[in-house]
Design a protein around this motif. Structure first.
Motif, mmCIF file in Angstrom:
data_model
loop_
_atom_site.group_PDB
_atom_site.id
_atom_site.type_symbol
_atom_site.label_atom_id
_atom_site.label_comp_id
_atom_site.label_asym_id
_atom_site.label_seq_id
_atom_site.Cartn_x
_atom_site.Cartn_y
_atom_site.Cartn_z
ATOM 1 N N GLY A 237 2.830 -0.615 -16.190
ATOM 2 C CA GLY A 237 3.831 0.009 -15.571
ATOM 3 C C GLY A 237 3.807 -0.134 -13.857
ATOM 4 O O GLY A 237 4.134 0.687 -13.326
ATOM 5 N N ASN A 238 4.247 -1.304 -13.754
ATOM 6 C CA ASN A 238 4.704 -2.603 -12.819
ATOM 7 C C ASN A 238 3.574 -1.912 -11.009
ATOM 8 O O ASN A 238 3.579 -1.644 -10.143
ATOM 9 C CB ASN A 238 5.547 -1.393 -12.276
ATOM 10 C CG ASN A 238 6.201 -2.773 -11.362
ATOM 11 O OD1 ASN A 238 6.264 -3.359 -10.703
ATOM 12 N ND2 ASN A 238 7.010 -1.443 -10.214
ATOM 13 N N HIS A 239 2.057 -1.730 -12.186
ATOM 14 C CA HIS A 239 0.912 -1.176 -10.815
ATOM 15 C C HIS A 239 0.952 -1.952 -9.744
ATOM 16 O O HIS A 239 1.197 -3.430 -9.584
ATOM 17 C CB HIS A 239 -0.085 -1.221 -11.945
ATOM 18 C CG HIS A 239 -1.299 -1.187 -11.207
ATOM 19 N ND1 HIS A 239 -2.147 -0.007 -10.990
ATOM 20 C CD2 HIS A 239 -2.875 -2.282 -10.853
ATOM 21 C CE1 HIS A 239 -2.868 -0.071 -10.551
ATOM 22 N NE2 HIS A 239 -3.625 -1.549 -10.069
ATOM 23 N N SER A 240 0.773 -1.972 -8.962
ATOM 24 C CA SER A 240 0.285 -2.350 -7.210
ATOM 25 C C SER A 240 -0.859 -2.310 -6.644
ATOM 26 O O SER A 240 -1.705 -1.875 -7.688
ATOM 27 C CB SER A 240 1.522 -1.919 -6.713
ATOM 28 O OG SER A 240 1.426 -2.597 -5.304
ATOM 29 N N SER A 241 -1.251 -2.620 -5.387
ATOM 30 C CA SER A 241 -2.601 -2.140 -4.651
ATOM 31 C C SER A 241 -2.320 -2.135 -2.761
ATOM 32 O O SER A 241 -1.464 -2.421 -2.906
ATOM 33 C CB SER A 241 -3.209 -3.522 -5.088
ATOM 34 O OG SER A 241 -2.582 -4.515 -4.724
ATOM 35 N N PRO A 242 -3.078 -1.164 -2.744
ATOM 36 C CA PRO A 242 -3.295 -0.899 -1.494
ATOM 37 C C PRO A 242 -3.602 -2.047 -0.242
ATOM 38 O O PRO A 242 -4.921 -2.823 -1.306
ATOM 39 C CB PRO A 242 -3.818 0.322 -1.326
ATOM 40 C CG PRO A 242 -4.827 -0.187 -2.335
ATOM 41 C CD PRO A 242 -4.306 -0.474 -2.999
ATOM 42 N N ASN A 243 -3.450 -1.923 0.468
ATOM 43 C CA ASN A 243 -4.512 -2.803 1.908
ATOM 44 C C ASN A 243 -4.168 -4.414 1.635
ATOM 45 O O ASN A 243 -4.592 -5.463 2.098
ATOM 46 C CB ASN A 243 -6.000 -2.727 1.758
ATOM 47 C CG ASN A 243 -6.337 -1.308 1.294
ATOM 48 O OD1 ASN A 243 -5.022 -0.447 2.731
ATOM 49 N ND2 ASN A 243 -7.370 -1.017 0.626
ATOM 50 N N ASN A 244 -2.969 -5.039 1.215
ATOM 51 C CA ASN A 244 -2.301 -6.194 0.764
ATOM 52 C C ASN A 244 -2.272 -6.942 2.757
ATOM 53 O O ASN A 244 -1.582 -5.950 3.622
ATOM 54 C CB ASN A 244 -1.661 -6.709 0.233
ATOM 55 C CG ASN A 244 -1.591 -5.928 -1.156
ATOM 56 O OD1 ASN A 244 -2.635 -6.920 -1.944
ATOM 57 N ND2 ASN A 244 -1.702 -5.443 -1.790
#
Length: 307
Positions: A237-244
């Motif tokens: 689902g176009n999953h992303s992530s924090p703290n990049n």
């Protein structure tokens, strides 16, 4: 309320899919993400009383970034040479006879601490039946200049975390981005390192082959590589992530940042490359929509990874 319930169900299905895919990728991690940390001899040259050896990770030249260790030894005295300037030029010949090079250290400097000449080469293609690589080297010993060359083999890079990409920027220049580390990421915030290089267009006509002025590359300085990692598969689902953290250049000339992988699987590093003045040379903003069941949109500039 109905809309809210639908969103909860969609998120549950996506999370379930993530769990299934995570298990699958963990099962194949050993075969999908090979690691190489030992430098071995990849090729050697002999000229007169001198032998040059080039060590690379796993004793293999791979498509993408290759750290190289060169040594020159007098075979009569078994003494290493550390005062000579070594030049290093890789050239690929294609089926039509055209020749080109790749980002590389042309003047290889001696590393007194580690007792070898340290350099790199970002091979832009694998060796095939229609494309062959050759290294051209020179060094000086006993007031005599030696010029030698040898065919080499460049292998496919099976570790997608060391992928590279080549492209033409909006300024008409030819650029290259090569991932250098991590070789094997973890589910965490990972330090990521990449090299960014540019082809230097010749300003004079070609001299005697191989004329290094026709095959010149340099590290770009002061750029920023904006980073937006996503899981592009429909189930993610176009999953992303924090703290990049975006990649910026440090004293070693390479670009350093942070990529946060929240689970194992296929990830796309969506990139936007900006020059010293903040102008975008390549790359587009990725939509932030959560899209379970639909493949995620990628930036105009991206590199795929897998772990």
């Amino acid at each position: 309320m109905k809309s809210f319930n639908f969103l909860v169900i969609a998120m549950f299905l996506a999370i379930t899919s993530c769990t299934i895919d995570k298990t699958d990728y963990e099962a194949e991690t050993g075969s999908q993400v090979p690691e190489s940390y030992e430098f071995k001899e990849a090729v050697s040259f002999t000229s007169g009383n001198y032998k040059i050896t080039i060590d690379a990770l796993n004793g293999t030249f791979y498509k993408g970034y290759n750290e190289l260790h060169l040594k020159v030894v007098n075979t009569q005295t078994n003494q290493s040479i550390n005062t000579s300037e070594i030049t290093f030029l890789p050239i690929i010949t294609n089926a039509d006879g055209s020749k080109s090079s790749c980002p590389h250290d042309y003047n290889v400097a001696y590393d007194a601490t580690n007792k070898y000449y340290g350099g790199y080469s970002v091979f832009t293609g694998e060796s095939t039946t229609t494309a062959s690589w050759k290294l051209y080297l020179s060094f000086t010993a006993d007031n005599q200049k030696y010029e030698i060359n040898k065919d080499i083999t460049v292998a496919k890079q099976s570790n997608k975390n060391l992928n590279m990409t080549a492209f033409t920027g909006n300024d008409g220049e030819q650029y290259f981005i090569a991932l250098i580390s991590p070789q094997k990421p973890t589910v965490s915030e990972n330090k990521i390192v990449a090299g960014i290089y540019k082809y230097n267009k010749p300003t004079t006509s070609a001299g005697t082959f191989p004329d290094p002025t026709q095959f010149s590359y340099s590290e770009v300085t002061g750029f920023t590589l904006k980073l937006d990692p996503r899981m592009p598969e429909p189930s993610m689902g176009n999953h992303s992530s924090p703290n990049n953290k975006d990649l910026v250049q440090e004293n070693d000339g390479l670009y350093h940042g942070v990529v946060n992988y929240t689970m194992t699987g296929n990830w796309t590093l969506n990139l936007i490359m900006m020059n010293q003045n903040g102008l975008i040379l390549k790359g587009t903003v990725v939509p932030t929509d959560f899209t379970p069941g639909v493949e995620g949109v990628k930036s105009e500039l991206y590199i795929d990874t897998l772990f």
